[in-house]
Enzyme design. Structure first.
Site, mmCIF file in Angstrom:
data_model
loop_
_atom_site.group_PDB
_atom_site.id
_atom_site.type_symbol
_atom_site.label_atom_id
_atom_site.label_comp_id
_atom_site.label_asym_id
_atom_site.label_seq_id
_atom_site.Cartn_x
_atom_site.Cartn_y
_atom_site.Cartn_z
ATOM 1 C CG HIS A 1 28.637 43.768 11.438
ATOM 2 N ND1 HIS A 1 29.690 44.445 11.751
ATOM 3 C CD2 HIS A 1 27.839 44.580 10.675
ATOM 4 C CE1 HIS A 1 29.623 45.343 11.292
ATOM 5 N NE2 HIS A 1 28.872 45.733 10.437
ATOM 6 C CB CYS A 2 23.906 46.285 14.173
ATOM 7 S SG CYS A 2 22.254 47.088 13.956
ATOM 8 C CB VAL A 3 23.288 46.028 8.513
ATOM 9 C CG1 VAL A 3 24.090 45.159 8.087
ATOM 10 C CG2 VAL A 3 21.969 45.796 8.672
#
Length: 342
Positions: free
Chosen positions: A180-182
């Site tokens: 999951h890429c912030v």
């Protein structure tokens, strides 16, 4: 006013450095989580308990809940860097007759980067639902080590297809889950991995182009001013030849914002370059970040998939089909899934 500007850029730099550590914050045992835990144990002796709890809540909200904060930070950082580049570097370089195409290169890369950013953040990463579950199960075989047949996700109440994982931030299972890429506020999975790879490469190229142009400008200024041939008086009253340290101080006093921006984009180039190389290596070998981390915990062998029951299982990547086919899979997986439905 200048001090406030520099302090603002410095604060953004610190936040960006923290956020870069959270690029893969979807992993449970990530580097950031271990570092935060170790730091908390050390600081617990000097920081009040109430402040510790408030900090932990803030970090949890920052890295373990879905938020647009880093998207806003991403836009703010790009606006600050491009504003400084346009306001000073571009103008000075134009006066020094730098090639126009070279000066426009960061803007061209920005256009491509923004496009990839929007596609990556808005695209469906490969969310597994009841309607597409049957087709996604057929895409990959279970390797028997990292991915076992028959395991049901307790949150989604669906059997997990091979290479999938439940994202706690998005509360969904994602096909070929990477992390999951912030920065893009989205999971990186089967259907947006290509956009994420292009996003990383264009972002790295943008930082490298700005670093190169700004460095060339400062070198040109030094050569035209003949400052290297001069001498200065040090604190003890001795006459000294100009050295690198003095030159850096002189440039910082003359162009403080440009030098600060150069340091920032140079740091970004190194960090993003390393992460881009890592991501590209995973793509060429048909691995995800999630699989890479899990394989390091269970062991790795280029030949064996599992040993006897009395010995620890050893992982072998069964999904790699050669460099060209691996890249083709990343960029054309949606087509392959459609074929599986037939």
């Amino acid at each position: 006013m200048e001090f406030v500007t520099l302090f603002g850029i410095y604060l953004c730099s610190v936040l960006a450095a923290i956020a870069l550590l959270g690029l893969c914050s979807g992993r449970k045992e990530g580097f950031l989580a271990r570092s935060t835990s170790s730091a908390s144990q050390v600081l617990s002796f000097v920081i009040p308990t109430r402040l510790q709890r408030a900090t932990q809540r803030a970090l949890h909200r920052l890295f373990h809940t879905r938020s647009c904060l880093f998207v806003g930070l991403h836009v703010a950082l790009q606006a600050a860097v491009y504003g400084e580049y346009t306001w000073e570097v571009f103008v000075y370089c134009w006066e020094l007759q730098f090639p126009l195409l070279l000066l426009l290169l960061p803007y061209l890369l920005l256009a491509g980067n923004v496009g990839c950013f929007v596609l990556c953040s808005r695209a469906n990463p490969g969310i597994i639902t009841k309607s597409n579950h049957a087709s996604l199960v057929k895409v990959y075989a279970y390797d028997g080590v990292l991915f076992q047949k028959g395991i049901v996700c307790p949150a989604c109440n669906l059997e997990k297809p091979a290479r999938s994982k439940h994202c706690s931030l998005c509360s969904v299972c994602v096909h070929r889950f990477d992390h999951h890429c912030v920065w893009v506020n989205n999971c990186i999975g089967a259907f947006n991995a290509r956009y994420f790879l292009l996003y990383l490469l264009t972002l790295t190229a943008t930082a490298a182009a700005m670093t190169t142009i700004t460095t060339a400008f400062l070198v040109q200024v030094v050569l035209l001013s003949n400052v290297m041939e001069g001498r200065y008086i040090d604190d003890e009253g001795r006459e000294c030849a100009v050295d690198v340290l003095f030159l850096i101080q002189h440039l910082f006093m003359t162009f403080p914002r440009i030098v600060f921006m150069l340091g920032f984009v140079t740091l970004l180039t190194l960090i993003l370059g390393a992460y881009s190389c890592f991501t590209l290596c995973l793509a060429l070998t048909n691995q995800t970040s999630n699989e890479w981390c899990k394989s390091r915990r269970c062991g790795f062998s280029p030949q064996l998939t599992a040993l006897s029951p009395s010995r620890k299982a050893v992982y072998r990547n069964i999904y790699s089909k050669g460099v060209w086919m691996n890249l083709k899979e990343i960029f054309m997986l949606a087509t392959a899934v459609e074929r599986k439905k037939k």
